[in-house]
Design a protein around this motif. Structure first.
Motif, PDB file in Angstrom:
ATOM      1  N   ARG A 135      70.908  10.455  98.117  1.00  0.00           N
ATOM      2  CA  ARG A 135      70.891  10.490  96.497  1.00  0.00           C
ATOM      3  C   ARG A 135      71.649  11.697  96.071  1.00  0.00           C
ATOM      4  NH1 ARG A 135      67.678  13.387  92.814  1.00  0.00           N
ATOM      5  NH2 ARG A 135      67.768  12.191  90.661  1.00  0.00           N
ATOM      6  N   ASP A 136      71.658  12.586  96.564  1.00  0.00           N
ATOM      7  CA  ASP A 136      72.635  13.750  96.510  1.00  0.00           C
ATOM      8  C   ASP A 136      73.954  13.344  96.591  1.00  0.00           C
ATOM      9  OD1 ASP A 136      70.332  15.337  95.817  1.00  0.00           O
ATOM     10  OD2 ASP A 136      71.152  17.141  96.590  1.00  0.00           O
ATOM     11  N   PHE A 137      74.153  12.759  97.800  1.00  0.00           N
ATOM     12  CA  PHE A 137      75.535  12.407  98.220  1.00  0.00           C
ATOM     13  C   PHE A 137      76.310  11.658  97.081  1.00  0.00           C
ATOM     14  CE2 PHE A 137      78.101   8.877 100.113  1.00  0.00           C
ATOM     15  CZ  PHE A 137      79.133   9.879 100.805  1.00  0.00           C
ATOM     16  N   TYR A 138      75.597  10.575  96.526  1.00  0.00           N
ATOM     17  CA  TYR A 138      76.363   9.548  95.589  1.00  0.00           C
ATOM     18  C   TYR A 138      76.610  10.462  93.959  1.00  0.00           C
ATOM     19  CZ  TYR A 138      76.250   5.557  98.523  1.00  0.00           C
ATOM     20  OH  TYR A 138      76.043   4.741  99.696  1.00  0.00           O
ATOM     21  N   TYR A 139      75.755  11.278  93.883  1.00  0.00           N
ATOM     22  CA  TYR A 139      76.262  12.159  92.864  1.00  0.00           C
ATOM     23  C   TYR A 139      77.010  13.009  92.859  1.00  0.00           C
ATOM     24  CZ  TYR A 139      71.552  11.346  90.269  1.00  0.00           C
ATOM     25  OH  TYR A 139      70.505  10.741  89.368  1.00  0.00           O
ATOM     26  N   GLN A 140      77.464  13.651  94.110  1.00  0.00           N
ATOM     27  CA  GLN A 140      78.760  14.289  94.224  1.00  0.00           C
ATOM     28  C   GLN A 140      79.939  13.297  94.177  1.00  0.00           C
ATOM     29  OE1 GLN A 140      80.465  15.544  97.815  1.00  0.00           O
ATOM     30  NE2 GLN A 140      79.655  13.227  98.430  1.00  0.00           N
ATOM     31  N   PRO A 188      84.806   9.062  88.559  1.00  0.00           N
ATOM     32  CA  PRO A 188      83.942   8.479  87.478  1.00  0.00           C
ATOM     33  C   PRO A 188      83.877   6.882  87.299  1.00  0.00           C
ATOM     34  CG  PRO A 188      85.758   9.981  86.554  1.00  0.00           C
ATOM     35  CD  PRO A 188      85.652  10.124  88.059  1.00  0.00           C
ATOM     36  N   GLN A 189      84.776   6.414  87.948  1.00  0.00           N
ATOM     37  CA  GLN A 189      84.857   4.778  87.736  1.00  0.00           C
ATOM     38  C   GLN A 189      84.236   4.332  88.743  1.00  0.00           C
ATOM     39  OE1 GLN A 189      87.612   6.806  88.490  1.00  0.00           O
ATOM     40  NE2 GLN A 189      89.518   6.343  87.542  1.00  0.00           N
ATOM     41  N   LEU A 190      83.254   4.930  89.359  1.00  0.00           N
ATOM     42  CA  LEU A 190      82.228   4.413  90.367  1.00  0.00           C
ATOM     43  C   LEU A 190      81.863   2.893  90.193  1.00  0.00           C
ATOM     44  CD1 LEU A 190      81.352   5.303  93.338  1.00  0.00           C
ATOM     45  CD2 LEU A 190      79.516   6.140  92.274  1.00  0.00           C
ATOM     46  N   SER A 191      81.539   2.624  88.858  1.00  0.00           N
ATOM     47  CA  SER A 191      80.995   1.331  88.653  1.00  0.00           C
ATOM     48  C   SER A 191      81.968   0.289  88.362  1.00  0.00           C
ATOM     49  CB  SER A 191      80.013   1.561  87.192  1.00  0.00           C
ATOM     50  OG  SER A 191      79.106   2.447  87.283  1.00  0.00           O
ATOM     51  N   VAL A 222      73.599   5.489  87.640  1.00  0.00           N
ATOM     52  CA  VAL A 222      75.115   4.868  87.767  1.00  0.00           C
ATOM     53  C   VAL A 222      75.656   5.454  89.319  1.00  0.00           C
ATOM     54  CG1 VAL A 222      77.598   5.363  87.386  1.00  0.00           C
ATOM     55  CG2 VAL A 222      76.108   4.972  85.744  1.00  0.00           C
ATOM     56  N   PRO A 223      75.304   6.689  89.609  1.00  0.00           N
ATOM     57  CA  PRO A 223      75.650   6.962  91.217  1.00  0.00           C
ATOM     58  C   PRO A 223      75.105   6.405  92.170  1.00  0.00           C
ATOM     59  CG  PRO A 223      74.949   9.056  89.746  1.00  0.00           C
ATOM     60  CD  PRO A 223      74.696   7.838  88.792  1.00  0.00           C
ATOM     61  N   ASN A 224      73.715   5.884  92.027  1.00  0.00           N
ATOM     62  CA  ASN A 224      73.149   5.320  93.247  1.00  0.00           C
ATOM     63  C   ASN A 224      73.344   3.926  93.242  1.00  0.00           C
ATOM     64  OD1 ASN A 224      71.812   7.525  94.704  1.00  0.00           O
ATOM     65  ND2 ASN A 224      70.650   7.590  92.697  1.00  0.00           N
ATOM     66  N   ASN A 225      73.041   3.467  92.128  1.00  0.00           N
ATOM     67  CA  ASN A 225      73.536   1.907  91.789  1.00  0.00           C
ATOM     68  C   ASN A 225      74.760   1.375  92.216  1.00  0.00           C
ATOM     69  OD1 ASN A 225      72.476  -0.565  91.442  1.00  0.00           O
ATOM     70  ND2 ASN A 225      73.413  -0.525  89.441  1.00  0.00           N
ATOM     71  N   GLN A 254      78.849  -0.318  96.104  1.00  0.00           N
ATOM     72  CA  GLN A 254      80.295  -0.283  96.643  1.00  0.00           C
ATOM     73  C   GLN A 254      80.087  -0.244  98.340  1.00  0.00           C
ATOM     74  OE1 GLN A 254      83.636   0.957  95.436  1.00  0.00           O
ATOM     75  NE2 GLN A 254      83.138   1.627  93.453  1.00  0.00           N
ATOM     76  N   TRP A 255      79.196   0.507  98.891  1.00  0.00           N
ATOM     77  CA  TRP A 255      78.746   0.585 100.236  1.00  0.00           C
ATOM     78  C   TRP A 255      78.503  -0.903 100.806  1.00  0.00           C
ATOM     79  CZ3 TRP A 255      75.169  -0.262 104.109  1.00  0.00           C
ATOM     80  CH2 TRP A 255      75.192   0.228 105.180  1.00  0.00           C
ATOM     81  N   VAL A 256      78.012  -1.568 100.035  1.00  0.00           N
ATOM     82  CA  VAL A 256      77.474  -2.915 100.604  1.00  0.00           C
ATOM     83  C   VAL A 256      78.671  -3.949 100.509  1.00  0.00           C
ATOM     84  CG1 VAL A 256      75.856  -4.987 100.314  1.00  0.00           C
ATOM     85  CG2 VAL A 256      75.039  -2.709 100.094  1.00  0.00           C
ATOM     86  N   ALA A 257      79.450  -3.839  99.308  1.00  0.00           N
ATOM     87  CA  ALA A 257      80.435  -4.782  99.209  1.00  0.00           C
ATOM     88  C   ALA A 257      81.478  -4.368 100.153  1.00  0.00           C
ATOM     89  CB  ALA A 257      80.873  -4.795  97.739  1.00  0.00           C
TER      90      ALA A 257
END
Ligand code: FAD
Length: 440
Positions: free
Chosen positions: A259-264, A270-273, A354-357, A362-365
């Motif tokens: 969880r912390d990993f994806y927050y950092q 910022p365009q993670l989504s 946003v970070p975790n979803n 992206q990890w899965v795709a």
């Protein structure tokens, strides 16, 4: 001295650094929540959970002599207006990472400067602050989990802060009415609030022992289900991590590190989504509305996928293993873009953020930080491994209730007569050629 504490995603009185600091330094404290109409539209499930959490927070603050002041509108404008009307010297709030939250912080900073109000940002949304750990070699965030996990475990975590005993509001602040709790979309969704979070947390600490064996076991449902409470800050992630460490639950603490990993990651990306984390990693996605619709409705004809998608609608939550299977099915098998998947999950998930979803999608795709981006998840093999008797599938797909054991994972293999008696779809048209492949 008077201070305003703007609550955002830290809806708790325990281990809340912004609240504790205000109570320690100011004579009068105004705990404030601003209902932002822009966010209210995103997810009926989360809006309901939020309102329940606010009602619970208000009760906890009233218990301490204070209140939760409610305003509606633009959080920056409302907070500044309130602060000025009571001559507050300072505003405190938790720092956050999403684009939306950082723009809000930036505007708050400008307005505070203009009106000579001190703004203080506090940690508390994660165990370790998202900007705190930087990789060597000049990178701004860790892109691979294992090295991040190593430094995260070795880092000095902040001390948990004390819960304020008493909160004194300044005279003549109208608390404002909390609107009625709206309806969510999922009938079996969990309920919000710090009280409920602490009840679940206490129960979980008694059941955390077999987590390593059970966390992938779909029918066992042996995970903490605390994610929505972390999402809204009804529970401090640091308190949870410390408690888990005391129980030697290292595997569990490692999940909290994800969880912390994806927050950092989100902080520097910022365009993670919307954009792949690995430049150029997007493939030619198929624009197949029909397949997307069947996936969303849980009618793909692949039982384990349909079970996951129906759990999502029924509970506003999905088992992590099912999230992996359903997300991989959409992207790697149907070949449909990950972004509509992100949006669908984001609408329904109580823990949707946003970070975790987006990070996990992206990890899965294969567009994200996975070191094996071309891995394929065979949904049938996954089902046979993590739901060998088909219990999870039958729990969420009632049409298959009559099919016993693991045979439920491949209805296309049942004798014709039995199959025709089931009110359950065959594999998707667009996926039919792959039905052969689906057989492990
Ligand atoms: P537990 O197994 O009890 O884990 C404890 C906590 O660790 C969780 O509450 C969560 O905060 C954290 N955690 C566990 N796994 C992960 C992970 N893979 N990534 C990040 N944190 C993790 N989690 C969200 O909180 N919000 C999301 O929007 C979200 N979207 C996801 C989308 C996809 C496609 C996938 C594959 C995973 C997603 N996850 C998301 C991660 C994970 O599925 C959930 O955190 C977990 O299922 C929550 O259930 P739990 O609290 O019982 O987890």
């Amino acid at each position: 001295k008077t201070a305003v504490v703007l609550f955002t995603r830290d809806l708790r009185v325990r281990d809340n650094p912004a609240l504790a600091a205000a109570c320690a330094s100011a004579e009068h404290v105004v705990p404030l929540y601003v209902l932002d109409p822009k966010l209210g539209q995103l997810s009926p499930n989360r809006t309901r959970f939020l309102h329940e959490s606010l009602a619970d927070l208000r009760a906890a603050l009233r218990d301490k002599g204070g209140d939760l002041v409610i305003r509606m509108g633009d959080p920056v404008a409302e907070t500044i207006e309130l602060a000025r009307s009571i001559n507050a010297e300072g505003i405190g709030m938790a720092a956050d990472v999403s684009t939306y939250a950082r723009r809000r912080e930036e505007r708050m900073r400008e307005e505070c400067e203009r009106h000579r109000i001190a703004l203080r940002l506090f940690p508390g949304l994660t165990v370790v602050d998202p900007g705190e750990l930087r990789p060597g070699g000049g990178g701004s965030a860790y892109r691979v989990f294992s090295p991040y996990h190593r430094v995260w475990r070795a880092a000095q975590w902040r001390e948990e802060v004390a819960t304020p005993a008493k909160i004194t509001l300044p005279p003549a602040v109208a608390a404002g009415r909390l609107p009625a709790i709206p309806k969510g979309e999922s009938p079996d969704a969990a309920h919000g609030g710090e009280t409920e979070a602490r009840r679940k947390f206490a129960t979980w600490m008694r059941h955390i022992g077999p987590y390593p064996e059970l966390h992938n076991d779909m029918p066992a449902d042996g995970t903490s289900r605390l994610s929505p409470y972390l999402r809204f800050g009804c529970l401090s992630p640091l308190e949870l991590a410390n408690a888990a460490l005391k129980s030697d639950a290292d595997d569990y603490v490692r999940q909290l590190c994800w969880r912390d990993f994806y927050y950092q990651v989100a902080l520097v990306y910022p365009q993670l989504s919307t954009k792949p984390l690995r430049p150029g990693a997007d493939t030619e996605w198929r624009d197949d509305r029909d397949a997307l619709q069947h996936w969303q409705d849980g009618t793909t004809g692949v039982p384990v996928v349909d079970a996951g998608m129906r759990q999502l609608r029924a509970e506003g939550w999905m088992h992590n293993r099912a999230r992996l299977i359903t997300a991989a099915f959409l992207t790697k098998h149907l070949g449909v873009d990950w972004r509509p998947g992100v949006q669908w999950f984001f609408r329904w998930l109580l823990d949707g953020d946003v970070p975790n979803n987006s990070g996990n999608w992206q990890w899965v795709a294969g567009t994200g930080n996975d070191t094996r981006p071309y891995r394929k998840f065979n949904p049938i093999r996954q089902a046979q491994r993590f739901d060998p008797e088909g219990v999870y599938v039958r729990r969420y797909v009632p049409e298959l209730k009559g099919v016993e054991g693991g045979a439920v994972h491949q209805p296309w293999r049942l004798p014709d007569k039995v199959r025709r008696g089931l009110d359950y779809p065959g594999p998707l048209e667009s996926h039919r050629d792959e039905a052969v492949w689906l057989r492990p």
